[in-house]
Design a protein around this motif. Structure first.
Motif, short mmCIF file in Angstrom:
data_model
loop_
_atom_site.label_atom_id
_atom_site.label_comp_id
_atom_site.label_asym_id
_atom_site.label_seq_id
_atom_site.Cartn_x
_atom_site.Cartn_y
_atom_site.Cartn_z
N GLU A 10 -11.65 2.69 18.00
CA GLU A 10 -11.97 2.71 19.43
C GLU A 10 -12.71 3.99 19.80
O GLU A 10 -13.71 3.97 20.52
CB GLU A 10 -10.69 2.58 20.26
N GLU A 11 -12.23 5.14 19.29
CA GLU A 11 -12.89 6.42 19.56
C GLU A 11 -14.32 6.43 19.03
O GLU A 11 -15.19 7.09 19.61
CB GLU A 11 -12.10 7.57 18.92
N GLN A 12 -14.56 5.72 17.95
CA GLN A 12 -15.90 5.67 17.35
C GLN A 12 -16.80 4.64 18.03
O GLN A 12 -17.96 4.49 17.66
CB GLN A 12 -15.80 5.36 15.85
N GLY A 13 -16.26 3.90 18.99
CA GLY A 13 -17.06 2.92 19.71
C GLY A 13 -17.25 1.61 18.97
O GLY A 13 -18.14 0.83 19.30
N VAL A 14 -16.42 1.35 17.95
CA VAL A 14 -16.56 0.16 17.13
C VAL A 14 -15.79 -1.02 17.73
O VAL A 14 -16.19 -2.16 17.59
CB VAL A 14 -16.07 0.45 15.69
N LEU A 15 -14.69 -0.72 18.41
CA LEU A 15 -13.94 -1.79 19.05
C LEU A 15 -13.52 -1.37 20.45
O LEU A 15 -13.55 -0.19 20.79
CB LEU A 15 -12.73 -2.24 18.21
N GLU A 16 -13.15 -2.38 21.23
CA GLU A 16 -12.67 -2.15 22.59
C GLU A 16 -11.23 -2.64 22.68
O GLU A 16 -10.87 -3.65 22.07
CB GLU A 16 -13.50 -2.93 23.61
N TYR B 10 -7.85 -6.63 21.11
CA TYR B 10 -8.92 -5.81 20.52
C TYR B 10 -10.10 -6.71 20.17
O TYR B 10 -9.91 -7.81 19.64
CB TYR B 10 -8.40 -5.12 19.25
N SER B 11 -11.28 -6.23 20.47
CA SER B 11 -12.49 -6.97 20.12
C SER B 11 -13.57 -5.96 19.72
O SER B 11 -13.53 -4.79 20.11
CB SER B 11 -12.97 -7.83 21.27
N GLY C 145 -19.73 -2.42 16.57
CA GLY C 145 -18.84 -2.96 15.55
C GLY C 145 -19.38 -4.22 14.90
O GLY C 145 -19.28 -4.40 13.69
N GLU C 146 -19.97 -5.08 15.71
CA GLU C 146 -20.57 -6.30 15.17
C GLU C 146 -21.68 -5.99 14.18
O GLU C 146 -21.88 -6.71 13.21
CB GLU C 146 -21.11 -7.18 16.30
N ASP C 147 -22.40 -4.89 14.42
CA ASP C 147 -23.48 -4.49 13.52
C ASP C 147 -22.98 -4.15 12.11
O ASP C 147 -23.76 -4.13 11.17
CB ASP C 147 -24.24 -3.29 14.09
N LEU C 148 -21.70 -3.87 11.97
CA LEU C 148 -21.14 -3.55 10.65
C LEU C 148 -20.94 -4.80 9.80
O LEU C 148 -20.76 -4.69 8.59
CB LEU C 148 -19.80 -2.83 10.81
N HIS C 149 -20.97 -5.97 10.41
CA HIS C 149 -20.64 -7.21 9.69
C HIS C 149 -21.53 -7.44 8.48
O HIS C 149 -21.03 -7.72 7.38
CB HIS C 149 -20.72 -8.39 10.65
N THR D 210 -1.95 1.31 14.33
CA THR D 210 -2.24 1.98 15.60
C THR D 210 -3.26 3.09 15.40
O THR D 210 -4.22 3.21 16.17
CB THR D 210 -0.95 2.55 16.22
N SER D 211 -3.07 3.89 14.38
CA SER D 211 -4.00 4.99 14.09
C SER D 211 -5.40 4.47 13.80
O SER D 211 -6.40 5.01 14.29
CB SER D 211 -3.47 5.80 12.91
N THR D 212 -5.49 3.41 13.01
CA THR D 212 -6.79 2.83 12.66
C THR D 212 -7.48 2.27 13.90
O THR D 212 -8.68 2.50 14.12
CB THR D 212 -6.61 1.72 11.61
N LEU D 213 -6.73 1.56 14.73
CA LEU D 213 -7.30 0.99 15.95
C LEU D 213 -7.79 2.09 16.88
O LEU D 213 -8.88 1.98 17.46
CB LEU D 213 -6.28 0.10 16.65
#
Length: 110
Positions: free
Chosen positions: A67-73, A86-87, A92-96, A60-63
């Protein structure tokens, strides 16, 4: 009587893009969460099953951090019980690619 001439200084702040990236990615579990989300949208329970070592609290903390960093929704659906998915965002995709390169480095050198 002794005089103290010590003058505290402001800590040195280094504007480092690598440090910024590490802050966005987050802590211990973020790489594993990202790895699973690179494969597509996941529910909380799916992520827990796919990463069995992570506690619900740590997940939960990681998610929340990602989310706060704009990496996932986080998508909430009004079902009973509530469904949460979660997606990755485009950010976030740019981190791949970066994480794939880190995986290749680890395979070669560790």
């Amino acid at each position: 009587m002794s005089t103290n001439n010590y003058i505290p200084r402001e800590p040195l702040v280094i504007d480092c893009n690598i440090e910024k990236t590490l802050h966005v990615i987050g802590g211990k579990w973020a790489f594993l969460v990202l790895r699973e989300l690179f494969g597509g949208t996941r529910r909380f329970g799916e992520l827990q099953r796919l990463i069995p070592a992570v506690s619900p609290r740590a997940l939960t903390s990681t998610l929340r951090h990602l989310e706060e960093q704009g990496v996932l929704e986080r998508h909430v659906f009004p079902t009973v019980p509530v469904t949460v998915q979660y997606s990755l965002t485009p950010k976030g995709e740019d981190l791949h690619q970066m994480i794939k390169e880190m995986k290749l480095w680890a395979a070669k050198w560790t």
